[in-house]
Design a protein around this motif. Structure first.
Motif, PDB file in Angstrom:
ATOM      1  N   ASP A 123      38.816  32.714  39.612  1.00 21.43           N
ATOM      2  CA  ASP A 123      38.899  31.286  39.920  1.00 21.43           C
ATOM      3  C   ASP A 123      40.208  30.950  40.646  1.00 21.43           C
ATOM      4  O   ASP A 123      40.216  30.144  41.585  1.00 21.43           O
ATOM      5  CB  ASP A 123      38.748  30.437  38.654  1.00 21.43           C
ATOM      6  N   LEU A 124      41.287  31.592  40.249  1.00 25.77           N
ATOM      7  CA  LEU A 124      42.566  31.367  40.931  1.00 25.77           C
ATOM      8  C   LEU A 124      42.549  31.937  42.340  1.00 25.77           C
ATOM      9  O   LEU A 124      43.043  31.314  43.282  1.00 25.77           O
ATOM     10  CB  LEU A 124      43.714  32.015  40.147  1.00 25.77           C
ATOM     11  N   PHE A 125      41.995  33.138  42.484  1.00 27.19           N
ATOM     12  CA  PHE A 125      41.951  33.772  43.803  1.00 27.19           C
ATOM     13  C   PHE A 125      41.153  32.915  44.785  1.00 27.19           C
ATOM     14  O   PHE A 125      41.514  32.794  45.951  1.00 27.19           O
ATOM     15  CB  PHE A 125      41.362  35.178  43.721  1.00 27.19           C
ATOM     16  N   LYS A 126      40.078  32.327  44.307  1.00 29.79           N
ATOM     17  CA  LYS A 126      39.266  31.461  45.174  1.00 29.79           C
ATOM     18  C   LYS A 126      40.040  30.227  45.623  1.00 29.79           C
ATOM     19  O   LYS A 126      39.810  29.718  46.713  1.00 29.79           O
ATOM     20  CB  LYS A 126      38.000  31.030  44.442  1.00 29.79           C
ATOM     21  N   ALA A 127      40.963  29.748  44.790  1.00 27.89           N
ATOM     22  CA  ALA A 127      41.736  28.545  45.099  1.00 27.89           C
ATOM     23  C   ALA A 127      42.938  28.827  46.000  1.00 27.89           C
ATOM     24  O   ALA A 127      43.530  27.903  46.543  1.00 27.89           O
ATOM     25  CB  ALA A 127      42.209  27.887  43.801  1.00 27.89           C
ATOM     26  N   ALA A 128      43.288  30.086  46.164  1.00 19.62           N
ATOM     27  CA  ALA A 128      44.484  30.448  46.928  1.00 19.62           C
ATOM     28  C   ALA A 128      44.216  30.433  48.433  1.00 19.62           C
ATOM     29  O   ALA A 128      43.146  30.814  48.886  1.00 19.62           O
ATOM     30  CB  ALA A 128      44.965  31.834  46.504  1.00 19.62           C
ATOM     31  N   ASN A 129      45.218  30.011  49.179  1.00 29.23           N
ATOM     32  CA  ASN A 129      45.115  30.016  50.645  1.00 29.23           C
ATOM     33  C   ASN A 129      45.531  31.342  51.256  1.00 29.23           C
ATOM     34  O   ASN A 129      45.100  31.683  52.346  1.00 29.23           O
ATOM     35  CB  ASN A 129      45.994  28.909  51.240  1.00 29.23           C
ATOM     36  N   ASN A 130      46.415  32.079  50.571  1.00 31.08           N
ATOM     37  CA  ASN A 130      46.976  33.286  51.165  1.00 31.08           C
ATOM     38  C   ASN A 130      47.207  34.319  50.062  1.00 31.08           C
ATOM     39  O   ASN A 130      48.312  34.418  49.527  1.00 31.08           O
ATOM     40  CB  ASN A 130      48.287  32.935  51.871  1.00 31.08           C
ATOM     41  N   ILE A 131      46.160  35.070  49.737  1.00 28.98           N
ATOM     42  CA  ILE A 131      46.269  36.054  48.662  1.00 28.98           C
ATOM     43  C   ILE A 131      45.499  37.321  49.022  1.00 28.98           C
ATOM     44  O   ILE A 131      44.454  37.248  49.671  1.00 28.98           O
ATOM     45  CB  ILE A 131      45.751  35.484  47.316  1.00 28.98           C
TER      46      ILE A 131
END
Length: 172
Positions: A123-131
């Motif tokens: 869920d966090l990875f989906k919300a990240a712009n640059n990961i």
């Protein structure tokens, strides 16, 4: 396994690979025989063999929140000398909390792990712009895993599946 909760003075360190590195833990429960981070033992004061101790940096999220306000934004490697998703992460959630802070402030992030626990934070990875998230899979042979990674989860216990991060297929 010796587990100590410690408070540290800094969490966002300069790195020779990325601009910064965040290591929420010192030591690693996986105890992989080939791990390049074994050299860290000489800086920890631990007498125990690598893989038999972990220091938990319990104040890591609070420090990170402060330190990113004082530093120039740059790429952050999570984590350079420990697995950020080793088994203790399920209890302490330091990696997750640090990722939330970095993502919330739009810092570029690279995560390196070998643990299936990484799937918890999709869920966090989906919300990240640059990961970028990298996962090491060293073998599919249980007898080889026992030789080189005796404390890591048995292969048959590692969950399998898949999904999407944005439009990108993933598997775990």
């Amino acid at each position: 396994m010796i587990v100590r909760e410690i408070a540290v003075k800094s969490i966002l360190s300069k790195s020779k690979i990325y601009e910064y590195v965040v290591n929420p833990y010192i030591g690693c429960q996986h105890a992989c025989s080939y791990c390049y981070a074994r050299f860290m033992k000489r800086f920890t004061g631990h007498r125990e063999p690598w893989g038999e101790f972990v220091d938990v940096k319990v104040n890591a999220p609070d420090l990170l929140r402060q330190e990113i306000m004082r530093r120039k934004k740059g790429g952050v490697w999570v984590s350079g000398v420990c697995d950020p998703y080793q088994p203790l992460e399920a209890k302490y959630k330091l990696t997750r909390k640090c990722l939330e802070i970095l993502i919330g402030n739009n810092w570029p992030i690279t995560v390196q792990t070998r643990s299936p626990l990484v799937a918890r934070d999709i869920d966090l990875f989906k919300a990240a712009n640059n990961i970028e998230v990298g996962m090491t899979i060293s073998t599919a042979d249980e007898s080889i895993r026992q030789l080189f990674e005796p404390l890591f989860s048995a292969i048959e216990l590692v969950p399998t599946g898949g999904g999407l991060i944005g439009d990108h297929p993933i598997c775990w």
